[in-house]
Design a protein around this motif. Structure first.
Motif, PDB file in Angstrom:
ATOM      1  N   ILE A 132      37.176  31.461  46.264  1.00 56.70           N
ATOM      2  CA  ILE A 132      37.166  32.692  45.472  1.00 56.70           C
ATOM      3  C   ILE A 132      38.446  32.719  44.637  1.00 56.70           C
ATOM      4  CG2 ILE A 132      37.011  35.198  45.524  1.00 56.70           C
ATOM      5  CD1 ILE A 132      35.789  34.968  48.316  1.00 56.70           C
ATOM      6  N   ALA A 133      38.310  32.530  43.362  1.00 57.22           N
ATOM      7  CA  ALA A 133      39.478  32.435  42.478  1.00 57.22           C
ATOM      8  C   ALA A 133      40.108  33.805  42.265  1.00 57.22           C
ATOM      9  CB  ALA A 133      39.054  31.842  41.132  1.00 57.22           C
ATOM     10  N   PRO A 134      41.419  33.847  42.002  1.00 53.68           N
ATOM     11  CA  PRO A 134      42.079  35.126  41.709  1.00 53.68           C
ATOM     12  C   PRO A 134      41.407  35.902  40.581  1.00 53.68           C
ATOM     13  CG  PRO A 134      43.713  33.436  42.126  1.00 53.68           C
ATOM     14  CD  PRO A 134      42.382  32.740  42.095  1.00 53.68           C
ATOM     15  N   SER A 135      40.878  35.206  39.571  1.00 53.08           N
ATOM     16  CA  SER A 135      40.202  35.897  38.468  1.00 53.08           C
ATOM     17  C   SER A 135      38.951  36.617  38.959  1.00 53.08           C
ATOM     18  CB  SER A 135      39.834  34.902  37.372  1.00 53.08           C
ATOM     19  OG  SER A 135      38.989  33.873  37.885  1.00 53.08           O
ATOM     20  N   GLU A 136      38.233  36.036  39.906  1.00 50.98           N
ATOM     21  CA  GLU A 136      37.055  36.687  40.471  1.00 50.98           C
ATOM     22  C   GLU A 136      37.456  37.902  41.295  1.00 50.98           C
ATOM     23  OE1 GLU A 136      33.166  35.576  43.267  1.00 50.98           O
ATOM     24  OE2 GLU A 136      34.623  34.024  42.724  1.00 50.98           O
ATOM     25  N   VAL A 137      38.546  37.781  42.042  1.00 49.36           N
ATOM     26  CA  VAL A 137      39.045  38.913  42.835  1.00 49.36           C
ATOM     27  C   VAL A 137      39.470  40.051  41.910  1.00 49.36           C
ATOM     28  CG1 VAL A 137      40.822  39.655  44.468  1.00 49.36           C
ATOM     29  CG2 VAL A 137      39.746  37.407  44.727  1.00 49.36           C
ATOM     30  N   ALA A 138      40.102  39.710  40.789  1.00 51.21           N
ATOM     31  CA  ALA A 138      40.543  40.735  39.843  1.00 51.21           C
ATOM     32  C   ALA A 138      39.371  41.508  39.256  1.00 51.21           C
ATOM     33  CB  ALA A 138      41.366  40.090  38.731  1.00 51.21           C
ATOM     34  N   ARG A 139      38.197  40.859  39.169  1.00 56.89           N
ATOM     35  CA  ARG A 139      37.005  41.529  38.638  1.00 56.89           C
ATOM     36  C   ARG A 139      36.190  42.207  39.735  1.00 56.89           C
ATOM     37  NH1 ARG A 139      36.516  36.419  36.139  1.00 56.89           N
ATOM     38  NH2 ARG A 139      34.788  35.934  37.550  1.00 56.89           N
TER      39      ARG A 139
END
Length: 235
Positions: A97-104
């Protein structure tokens, strides 16, 4: 009416609608004597920032439902939680789970409300359930000031109870998957792990019925008895 409500100046800030939804959450049902195939279970898997029960956070929730002795594919839950300032770590290499996915992702309070509404009053199943139970309970307390009281059953504990000929050492999910000839689409993905755990649980429940264990009350009794035997052997 103000948008937010604070609990003693320290608790989570929730909207009035969120407060009302939290208040409406169902209390867990008591364990009963109904046959296992008549029960509704929510099979849960969490992905987290790490394994520290006091520091790490829930990143993703995946869950499927077992109802009337089968997986109900119309009832599935999958959600990534927003965690501001989340950065990649060793755990990212595992769950992907990439940080960009977590941010969204979804606001944690909203995600957890939706999940507990999905759970209803049902008991929960997980593999190594103690970890999921404690991580979920902490997340609910932090984001909703809600106390988790639902029953958890550990598939990692049920499996050796019903398969006494299996090696006595602790065994991981991959080993049980292999023993039962199951296929998993993607390990360390919350929804995929929840699904394969549900498939394993159904096979174990079939074994349980053949062994005369056909209710949650009896299953809990057998698990408690096994824990006591193990504790006695360790003294």
């Amino acid at each position: 009416m103000t948008k937010f409500t604070w609990f003693s100046g320290r608790g989570p800030a929730l909207t009035q609608t969120q407060l009302e939804r939290r208040q409406a959450l169902e209390a867990p049902a008591a364990l009963d004597e109904r046959p296992l195939h008549q029960q509704r279970f929510v099979v849960l898997d969490l992905e987290t920032t790490g394994l520290n029960l006091r520091r790490d956070l829930v990143l993703a929730i995946g869950a499927v439902v077992i109802d009337n002795g089968a997986i109900d594919f119309a009832e599935q839950f999958e959600c990534t939680l927003c965690r501001p300032n989340h950065q990649a770590s060793v755990s990212t290499l595992i769950h992907g789970i990439a940080p960009s996915e977590v941010a969204r992702g979804v606001d944690p309070a909203q995600a957890l409300l939706e999940f507990m509404e999905f759970v209803g009053d049902s008991p929960l199943l997980a593999f190594h359930a103690g970890f999921d139970q404690r991580m979920l309970a902490r997340a609910l307390k932090q984001s909703l000031d809600y106390r988790l009281q639902h029953h958890f059953f550990d598939v990692a504990e049920i499996a050796p109870l019903l398969c006494p000929d299996a090696p006595s050492r602790p065994r991981g999910l991959d080993e049980w998957i292999s023993d039962f000839g199951l296929q998993v689409q993607q390990r360390h993905h919350a929804s995929a792990d929840a699904l394969v755990t549900a498939e394993l649980a159904l096979m174990l429940f079939s074994k349980a019925r053949r062994q005369g264990i056909d209710s949650l009350v009896e299953l809990e009794r057998q698990l408690t008895s096994r824990r006591r035997r193990q504790q006695a052997l360790s003294l």
